[in-house]
Design a protein around this motif. Structure first.
Motif, PDB file in Angstrom:
ATOM      1  N   ASP A  75     -82.351   2.437  93.008  1.00 31.14           N
ATOM      2  CA  ASP A  75     -81.952   3.581  93.828  1.00 31.14           C
ATOM      3  C   ASP A  75     -80.794   4.366  93.223  1.00 31.14           C
ATOM      4  OD1 ASP A  75     -83.874   3.119  95.703  1.00 31.14           O
ATOM      5  OD2 ASP A  75     -82.589   1.879  96.969  1.00 31.14           O
ATOM      6  N   GLY A  79     -81.325  11.591  90.011  1.00 30.95           N
ATOM      7  CA  GLY A  79     -81.775  12.546  91.016  1.00 30.95           C
ATOM      8  C   GLY A  79     -83.099  12.152  91.629  1.00 30.95           C
ATOM      9  N   GLU A  80     -83.388  12.760  92.750  1.00 29.07           N
ATOM     10  CA  GLU A  80     -84.642  12.479  93.452  1.00 29.07           C
ATOM     11  C   GLU A  80     -85.832  12.905  92.607  1.00 29.07           C
ATOM     12  OE1 GLU A  80     -86.443  10.469  96.177  1.00 29.07           O
ATOM     13  OE2 GLU A  80     -84.280  10.729  96.275  1.00 29.07           O
ATOM     14  N   GLU A  81     -85.682  14.000  91.866  1.00 32.75           N
ATOM     15  CA  GLU A  81     -86.760  14.485  91.003  1.00 32.75           C
ATOM     16  C   GLU A  81     -87.082  13.463  89.916  1.00 32.75           C
ATOM     17  OE1 GLU A  81     -87.083  18.020  87.822  1.00 32.75           O
ATOM     18  OE2 GLU A  81     -86.462  18.673  89.836  1.00 32.75           O
ATOM     19  N   LYS A  83     -86.485  10.188  90.062  1.00 31.65           N
ATOM     20  CA  LYS A  83     -87.096   9.024  90.719  1.00 31.65           C
ATOM     21  C   LYS A  83     -88.585   9.246  90.944  1.00 31.65           C
ATOM     22  CE  LYS A  83     -83.059   7.793  93.466  1.00 31.65           C
ATOM     23  NZ  LYS A  83     -82.548   7.659  94.822  1.00 31.65           N
ATOM     24  N   GLU A  84     -88.906  10.423  91.469  1.00 36.94           N
ATOM     25  CA  GLU A  84     -90.306  10.714  91.762  1.00 36.94           C
ATOM     26  C   GLU A  84     -91.131  10.803  90.479  1.00 36.94           C
ATOM     27  OE1 GLU A  84     -93.667  10.935  93.762  1.00 36.94           O
ATOM     28  OE2 GLU A  84     -91.705  10.432  94.597  1.00 36.94           O
ATOM     29  N   ARG A  87     -91.756   7.242  89.324  1.00 38.26           N
ATOM     30  CA  ARG A  87     -92.729   6.570  90.195  1.00 38.26           C
ATOM     31  C   ARG A  87     -94.149   7.060  89.934  1.00 38.26           C
ATOM     32  NH1 ARG A  87     -88.570   7.375  94.689  1.00 38.26           N
ATOM     33  NH2 ARG A  87     -87.353   5.467  94.542  1.00 38.26           N
TER      34      ARG A  87
END
Length: 195
Positions: A75, A79-81, A83-84, A87
Motif C-alpha cells: 500500500d 500513487g493510485e495510478e 498501483k492500478e 495490478r
C-alpha cells in the motif's frame, strides 16, 4: 492595461508550449522511473514463471513471484495510478503464467507423472511452492489423497498378482498331492481351502 493584457497573451503564446513540454518531460521521467523501479520485481516475473514451468526449475521463479506479489500488494506505492497499473499488469501478464506453473507443479504432485521415485522432501518442496502460488489452496490434502489412491491401486495390483500366484500354486498342489493321494484331508487341504 491594454499593453499589459497584450504582453500577457504574448507571454502565454511563448511560454505555454514550453510549460507543457516541461510537464510532459516530468511525466515521462516519472513513468520511466516507475518502469525502472519495478522492472526486476514485477515486470520480469511473468517471463521467469514461463521459463520455469517450461524447464521444470521452479524454486527461483516462485521466489520472484512471492517478491513481486508483495510489491504489487504494498500500500505504500507512490500513487493510485501506479498501483492500478501494477495490478492490471499482474492480473494480465503474471497470473496466467502462474496458473501454468501451478498446473505443472500439481502434475508433479498427483497423477501419472507423480511416480514413486521422489523423496518426501521433494514432495514437500513442491507443496510449499504451490502454496506460495495459491495460498487459498490445500495442496497437502490433494497430494495425500492422490498418494493414498496410488497406494491402494498398487496394493490392489499386488494383491491380484498374489491371488493369481496362489491359484496357480493351488492347482499345482492339488495336482501333485491330491492326485497322487498322498495326503488326504490333512494340512494341505486346510491350507487350500483358505485360498
Amino acid at each position: 492595461t491594454y499593453k499589459v493584457n497584450e504582453a500577457y497573451e504574448q507571454a502565454l503564446k511563448i511560454f505555454q508550449p514550453l510549460v507543457r513540454r516541461t510537464e510532459l518531460e516530468a511525466d515521462m521521467k516519472r513513468r520511466l522511473d516507475f518502469l525502472r523501479r519495478y522492472k526486476a520485481t514485477v515486470f520480469s516475473v511473468g517471463r521467469r514463471l514461463r521459463e520455469a514451468w517450461q524447464s521444470g526449475d521452479y524454486a527461483a521463479a516462485v521466489h520472484d513471484y512471492r517478491r513481486g506479489k508483495m510489491v504489487v500488494e504494498d500500500d505504500k506505492l507512490a500513487g493510485e495510478e501506479e498501483k492500478e497499473a501494477l495490478r492490471q499488469f499482474w492480473r494480465g501478464q503474471v497470473e496466467p503464467e502462474a496458473e501454468h506453473l501451478r498446473q505443472s507443479i500439481l502434475s508433479q504432485l498427483v497423477g501419472d507423472q507423480a511416480g514413486w521415485q521422489r523423496s518426501f522432501d521433494n514432495y514437500y518442496r513442491l507443496i510449499a511452492m504451490y502454496k506460495v502460488l495459491d495460498p487459498s489452496s490445500d495442496p497437502m490434502r490433494v497430494w495425500i489423497d492422490d498418494y493414498g489412491q496410488r497406494l491402494l491401486r498398487e496394493l490392489d495390483s499386488h494383491a491380484l498378482q498374489a491371488i493369481d500366484s496362489l491359484a496357480v500354486l493351488r492347482r499345482s498342489w492339488k495336482d501333485e498331492y491330491m492326485g497322487v493321494g498322498a495326503v488326504e484331508g490333512g494340512l494341505v487341504r486346510s491350507l487350500l481351502s483358505l485360498i
